[in-house]
Design a protein around this motif. Structure first.
Motif: not given
Ligand SMILES: [Fe+2]
Length: 310
Positions: A156, A161, A212
């Motif tokens: 993740h 990101h 997100e």
């Molecule tokens: Fe995150």
């Protein structure tokens, strides 16, 4: 921690009791920096990374936003083995001033926003479904699926990101969120602890529904960066969607009318800050921005939404 309830919670919509018991949360007085020991990465962990990555590669090429695709192309994020933090961090620093900080796990809000304010992004070095992950969360009832985990994991953090942080405007937006979070926490306006906690939740909701789990209208302009044209109305920019096979396929199915599980709603900042979220399930809604620039402008022009005075 600001997860405790405050007397202003009734103002929120969609309130969900998101708590995972037994997980250690690191604060600024803890020993939270944990360097990546790259030589000790197991073959098994590399294989998990490769499988997760390759499962998403074509989907993301077709549906992720332009910022993501360009960032991914310029960073040494391999598709078949763990990325090395020290190989990535200097390149981001060179582009936008951000660096990666290897951390031991969940950080509390104070620490998280404080390091964001320094243009530092926390990254963890364990991966879902690995023995090290299981060991860390032994005795904790935490979702640990191939498709999604609510825990920060390397997949993740890095795959979801980091590519965005190569984009100057995006990187500045993230930094501004960090600065605002820090101002709210130190209670710059002297509103008191209840309002501080309430306003921080507003910012967390906003972060959730934007970086997100946010989507952008698809204008077709990013197709020149793709192998296959994006055949839905949206591009994906939310890192929580990008790092989850289940969430991406849900977005695509709903966008194509093959499922009604989730709704697509127009960006509405007032509504988003007041709408709580469920981190342990597929999202029931996605907010759609017109463009990345409209997101940045709206955030800058509506800061008062994060300074509710009761
Ligand atoms: Fe995150």
């Amino acid at each position: 921690m600001v997860s405790q309830s405050t007397k202003y919670d009734h103002l929120f919509k969609n309130v969900i009791p998101n708590t995972i018991d037994g997980i250690r949360i690191f604060g600024k007085n803890d020993d939270y920096v944990k360097p990546q020991n790259y030589d000790n990465v197991l073959n098994l962990e590399n294989r998990i990374w490769a499988e997760l990555f390759q499962n998403l590669e074509f989907l993301l090429d077709q549906y992720a936003s332009r910022e993501y695709l360009l960032g991914m192309r310029t960073l040494p994020i391999p598709n078949n083995m763990f990325p090395e933090f020290e190989a990535i961090s200097p390149l981001i620093e060179n582009s936008t001033g951000w660096t990666l900080v290897p951390v031991a796990g969940f950080l509390d809000e104070e620490l998280f926003f404080d390091i964001n304010k320094k243009r530092q992004f926390p990254v963890t070095d364990i991966i879902r479904q690995s023995p090290r992950f299981d060991e860390k969360y032994a005795g904790v009832d935490i979702q640990n699926d191939e498709g999604y985990t609510p825990e920060p994991d390397i997949f993740h953090d890095i795959q979801g990101h980091i590519p965005f942080l190569m984009n100057k405007k995006y990187a500045d937006f993230m930094w501004e969120i960090g600065v605002l979070g820090d101002e709210i926490i130190i209670d710059e306006r002297g509103l008191g602890p209840d309002l501080m906690a309430h306003n921080l939740k507003r910012l967390q909701n906003y972060a959730w529904w934007t970086y997100e789990f946010g989507l952008i209208s698809n204008t077709g302009e990013s197709d020149r960066f793709r192998r296959a044209a994006n055949d839905m109305d949206y591009e994906i920019y939310g890192a929580g969607i990008i790092s989850s096979f289940d969430e991406i396929t849900n977005v695509v199915k709903c966008a194509k009318g093959e499922s009604e599980r989730s709704r697509f709603l127009p960006y509405n900042m007032e509504e988003m800050v007041m709408t709580c979220f469920d981190y342990s399930n597929i999202q029931d809604r996605y907010y759609v921005i017109e463009s990345m620039d409209s997101l940045y402008d709206s955030f800058r022009n509506n800061q008062e939404l994060f300074w509710f005075e009761g």
